[in-house]
Design a protein around this motif. Structure first.
Motif, mmCIF file in Angstrom:
data_model
loop_
_atom_site.group_PDB
_atom_site.id
_atom_site.type_symbol
_atom_site.label_atom_id
_atom_site.label_comp_id
_atom_site.label_asym_id
_atom_site.label_seq_id
_atom_site.Cartn_x
_atom_site.Cartn_y
_atom_site.Cartn_z
ATOM 1 N N ALA A 246 0.867 -1.264 -0.144
ATOM 2 C CA ALA A 246 0.085 -0.012 -0.081
ATOM 3 C C ALA A 246 0.860 1.235 -0.066
ATOM 4 N N LEU A 247 2.067 1.240 0.957
ATOM 5 C CA LEU A 247 2.804 2.497 0.690
ATOM 6 C C LEU A 247 3.438 2.487 -0.397
ATOM 7 N N ASP A 248 3.874 1.528 -1.127
ATOM 8 C CA ASP A 248 4.613 1.785 -2.402
ATOM 9 C C ASP A 248 3.647 2.165 -3.357
ATOM 10 N N TYR A 249 2.500 1.744 -3.455
ATOM 11 C CA TYR A 249 1.689 2.163 -4.532
ATOM 12 C C TYR A 249 1.184 3.736 -4.284
ATOM 13 N N ALA A 250 0.998 4.073 -3.060
ATOM 14 C CA ALA A 250 0.564 5.468 -2.730
ATOM 15 C C ALA A 250 1.804 6.356 -3.043
ATOM 16 N N LYS A 251 2.989 5.866 -2.683
ATOM 17 C CA LYS A 251 4.267 6.691 -2.936
ATOM 18 C C LYS A 251 4.257 7.255 -4.300
ATOM 19 N N ASN A 252 4.095 6.044 -5.078
ATOM 20 C CA ASN A 252 4.151 6.486 -6.742
ATOM 21 C C ASN A 252 3.012 7.282 -7.151
ATOM 22 N N TYR A 253 1.910 7.061 -6.575
ATOM 23 C CA TYR A 253 0.805 7.630 -7.144
ATOM 24 C C TYR A 253 0.728 9.204 -6.816
ATOM 25 N N VAL A 254 1.397 9.542 -5.693
ATOM 26 C CA VAL A 254 1.411 10.836 -5.290
ATOM 27 C C VAL A 254 2.610 11.855 -5.866
ATOM 28 N N ALA A 309 4.280 -8.557 17.992
ATOM 29 C CA ALA A 309 4.344 -8.402 16.710
ATOM 30 C C ALA A 309 3.270 -8.382 16.028
ATOM 31 N N LYS A 310 2.369 -9.487 15.917
ATOM 32 C CA LYS A 310 1.405 -9.724 15.287
ATOM 33 C C LYS A 310 0.446 -8.395 15.480
ATOM 34 N N CYS A 311 0.212 -8.060 16.811
ATOM 35 C CA CYS A 311 -0.712 -6.954 17.197
ATOM 36 C C CYS A 311 -0.057 -5.697 16.678
ATOM 37 N N TYR A 312 0.892 -5.399 16.832
ATOM 38 C CA TYR A 312 1.565 -3.941 16.295
ATOM 39 C C TYR A 312 1.634 -3.906 14.816
ATOM 40 N N ALA A 313 2.047 -5.073 14.126
ATOM 41 C CA ALA A 313 2.210 -5.103 12.646
ATOM 42 C C ALA A 313 0.940 -4.935 12.001
ATOM 43 N N SER A 314 -0.164 -5.593 12.700
ATOM 44 C CA SER A 314 -1.581 -5.847 11.837
ATOM 45 C C SER A 314 -2.331 -4.224 12.187
ATOM 46 N N ASP A 315 -2.053 -3.779 13.655
ATOM 47 C CA ASP A 315 -2.733 -2.337 13.797
ATOM 48 C C ASP A 315 -1.830 -1.405 12.692
ATOM 49 N N ALA A 316 -0.598 -1.400 12.535
ATOM 50 C CA ALA A 316 0.080 -0.633 11.608
ATOM 51 C C ALA A 316 -0.406 -0.701 10.124
ATOM 52 N N ALA A 317 -0.677 -1.924 10.016
ATOM 53 C CA ALA A 317 -1.157 -2.229 8.632
ATOM 54 C C ALA A 317 -2.351 -1.607 8.009
ATOM 55 N N MET A 318 -3.305 -1.790 9.109
ATOM 56 C CA MET A 318 -4.847 -1.238 8.991
ATOM 57 C C MET A 318 -4.424 0.307 8.999
ATOM 58 N N GLU A 319 -3.773 0.935 9.754
ATOM 59 C CA GLU A 319 -3.768 2.517 9.484
ATOM 60 C C GLU A 319 -2.900 2.985 8.384
ATOM 61 N N ILE A 320 -1.872 1.964 7.800
ATOM 62 C CA ILE A 320 -1.197 2.235 6.632
ATOM 63 C C ILE A 320 -2.073 2.431 5.255
ATOM 64 N N THR A 321 -2.901 1.180 5.187
ATOM 65 C CA THR A 321 -3.722 1.067 4.119
ATOM 66 C C THR A 321 -4.898 2.031 4.146
ATOM 67 N N ILE A 322 -5.384 2.394 5.208
ATOM 68 C CA ILE A 322 -6.462 3.610 5.274
ATOM 69 C C ILE A 322 -5.774 4.730 4.754
ATOM 70 N N ASP A 323 -4.584 5.189 5.300
ATOM 71 C CA ASP A 323 -3.942 6.384 4.748
ATOM 72 C C ASP A 323 -3.662 6.117 2.971
ATOM 73 N N ALA A 324 -3.484 5.206 2.651
ATOM 74 C CA ALA A 324 -2.811 5.039 1.255
ATOM 75 C C ALA A 324 -4.143 5.328 0.467
ATOM 76 N N ILE A 325 -5.608 4.844 0.925
ATOM 77 C CA ILE A 325 -6.615 5.205 0.225
ATOM 78 C C ILE A 325 -6.797 6.718 0.355
ATOM 79 N N GLN A 326 -6.557 7.515 1.349
ATOM 80 C CA GLN A 326 -6.776 8.667 1.516
ATOM 81 C C GLN A 326 -5.719 9.540 0.695
ATOM 82 N N LEU A 327 -4.731 8.885 0.746
ATOM 83 C CA LEU A 327 -3.802 9.805 -0.355
ATOM 84 C C LEU A 327 -4.227 9.436 -1.958
ATOM 85 N N LEU A 328 -5.157 8.466 -2.262
ATOM 86 C CA LEU A 328 -5.667 8.161 -3.635
ATOM 87 C C LEU A 328 -6.675 9.195 -3.731
ATOM 88 N N GLY A 329 -7.422 9.572 -2.690
ATOM 89 C CA GLY A 329 -8.666 10.173 -2.728
ATOM 90 C C GLY A 329 -9.871 9.386 -3.506
#
Length: 369
Positions: A246-254, A309-329
Motif C-alpha cells: 500500500a505504501l509503495d503504491y501510494a508513494k508512486n501515485y502522489v 509483533a502480530k498485534c503491532y504490525a496488524s494495527d500498523a497495516a490497518m492504519e497504513i492502508t487507510i492512509d493509502a486510500i486517503q492519499l489516492l482520494g
C-alpha cells in the motif's frame, strides 16, 4: 538475495492475478504453482524432510514479499507453516516423515483446525470429540474459520479426548481430506482475503489410526498454543507485506498525481502522511524480525514477542492502508486501484490467530522480565 528473488517471482507470476483472484473469490492456483516450482510454498520445513530448511526470518521474508502483491497468496506458505508446526513441535519421527515430506515437495497443503462455532477466543472450550476405539480414534465435531479448507490435503485437528480435564484433555491429530466422514461447508463470504477459501470442516465419525495422534494424549492444547507463539510472527509478516504494498503504491501515485499545478507529493501534508506511514511500517518490521529471531531460537519470551509483533504490525497495516486510500482520494475507494483490496485484506490480520484484544491479554500475562 532471498527478498529480491521472492519479490521478482511475486511481481511476475502472482501480482498479475491478484485483482482477478479477489474479484472472483477464487483460489490463487497460479501462486501455488509458482511458489511450488520455486520451492517457496513451505520453506520452513527442515532439510531432513526434503524441505528448504529456511529459518523463521527467511520464512517471514517469503510471506512478506508475497503479501506485498497478494495477501490471499501469502496464506499458502503461512498456513502451511501453521498446519505443520504442531508436527514439528510434538509429532513422532514417523509422523513427521509421512506428512512433512509431501508438503515440502509441493504435493500437498496443510491446514490448522482449532476454532469452533462456540470456541473462538476460548479455544479450550471446544466440543469436537475424539474417542478411542482399539487402534483407532473416532472424531466428531465441527471446526470453523479454517483457512484453505477443501484445498489442503492434510489438517491438524484439535479434539477433546477427556472432557473432565478441559485444556489438558485436548489432543491433536492429523486428519486427511480423503478420510471417510470428512466434509466441508460452503466458502465464507468474506470482506478480504477472498482468494483463500475459509470453510467449516465437518468430522462425522472420522476413524483414523491411533498413530496419527500428534504427541501424547492430552498435550494438544499446549501444542496448539506453542504453535501460535511461532505462527503469529507469520501473520505479522503478512501485515508488513500488505502495508508495504500500500505504501509503495501510494508513494508512486502522489508523485504522478498533479493538483494546483504540481505533484501532490510536493505538499507538506502529503509528505507528513507518507513519513508517518513509513515510520510505523519500519517499527513494525523491526519488532517482527526480532520476534522471528526469537522464534528460531525458541526464546522463553517468544510468547510476548510473537503476540506483540502480530498485534503491532496488524494495527500498523490497518492504519497504513487507510492512509493509502486517503492519499489516492476517490480513486483509492474504487476497485480499479489495489489499495482498496489491501485495506480489506489488512483487516483480517487484526482478527485471526487471536484478535488483537486477545494479543494484549497474552502480552500482559507474559511481560518481558
Amino acid at each position: 538475495m532471498l527478498r529480491d528473488t521472492v519479490r521478482a517471482l511475486a511481481e511476475a507470476k502472482i501480482a498479475p492475478f491478484a485483482a482477478e483472484v479477489d474479484e472472483q473469490g477464487r483460489f490463487p492456483q497460479e501462486a501455488l504453482d509458482a511458489l511450488s516450482a520455486a520451492d517457496l510454498q513451505a520453506v520452513h520445513i527442515p532439510e531432513e524432510y526434503e524441505g528448504a530448511g529456511a529459518d523463521a526470518l527467511a520464512t517471514v521474508l517469503v510471506i512478506e514479499e508475497v503479501a506485498r502483491v497478494c495477501a490471499s497468496s501469502s496464506l499458502i506458505p503461512a498456513v502451511n507453516k501453521l498446519g505443520t508446526m504442531p508436527l514439528m513441535l510434538s509429532a513422532s519421527e514417523d509422523l513427521k516423515r509421512r506428512y512433512l515430506t509431501p508438503v515440502a515437495r509441493g504435493e500437498a497443503m496443510f491446514s490448522y483446525c482449532l476454532s469452533e462455532p462456540e470456541a473462538g477466543s476460548d479455544a479450550a472450550g471446544m466440543k469436537a470429540r475424539a474417542v478411542r476405539d482399539g487402534d483407532y480414534w473416532v472424531l466428531n465435531g465441527v471446526k470453523r474459520w479454517i483457512t484453505n479448507a477443501g484445498v489442503s490435503e492434510y489438517y491438524t485437528v484439535m479434539a477433546v479426548t477427556d472432557p473432565d480435564k478441559r485444556s489438558k484433555g485436548i489432543s491433536a491429530f492429523v486428519v486427511e481430506k480423503s478420510d471417510e466422514g470428512v466434509s466441508f461447508g460452503a466458502p465464507e463470504k468474506k470482506l478480504g482475503i477472498k482468494g483463500s477459501p475459509t470453510r467449516e470442516v465437518y468430522l462425522d465419525n472420522v476413524r483414523i489410526p491411533a498413530d496419527r495422534m500428534i504427541g501424547e494424549e492430552g498435550t494438544g492444547f499446549a501444542t496448539a498454543m506453542a504453535t501460535l507463539d511461532h505462527t503469529r510472527v507469520t501473520i505479522a509478516a503478512q501485515a508488513l507485506g500488505i502495508a508495504q504494498g500500500a505504501l509503495d503504491y501510494a508513494k508512486n501515485y502522489v508523485q504522478e498525481r498533479r493538483q494546483f499545478g504540481k505533484p501532490i507529493a510536493d505538499f507538506q501534508g502529503v509528505q507528513f502522511m507518507l513519513a508517518d506511514m513509513a515510520m510505523k511500517l519500519e517499527a513494525a518490521r523491526a519488532l517482527t524480525y526480532q520476534a522471528a529471531a526469537k522464534s528460531e531460537r525458541g526464546d522463553a519470551d517468544l510468547t510476548f514477542y510473537g503476540a506483540a509483533a502480530k498485534c503491532y504490525a496488524s494495527d500498523a497495516a490497518m492504519e497504513i492502508t487507510i492512509d493509502a486510500i486517503q492519499l489516492l482520494g476517490g480513486y483509492g475507494y474504487t476497485r480499479d486501484y489495489p489499495v482498496e483490496r489491501m485495506m480489506r485484506d489488512a483487516k483480517i490480520t487484526q482478527i485471526y490467530e487471536g484478535t488483537n484484544q486477545v494479543q494484549r491479554i497474552v502480552m500482559a500475562r507474559n511481560l518481558p522480565k
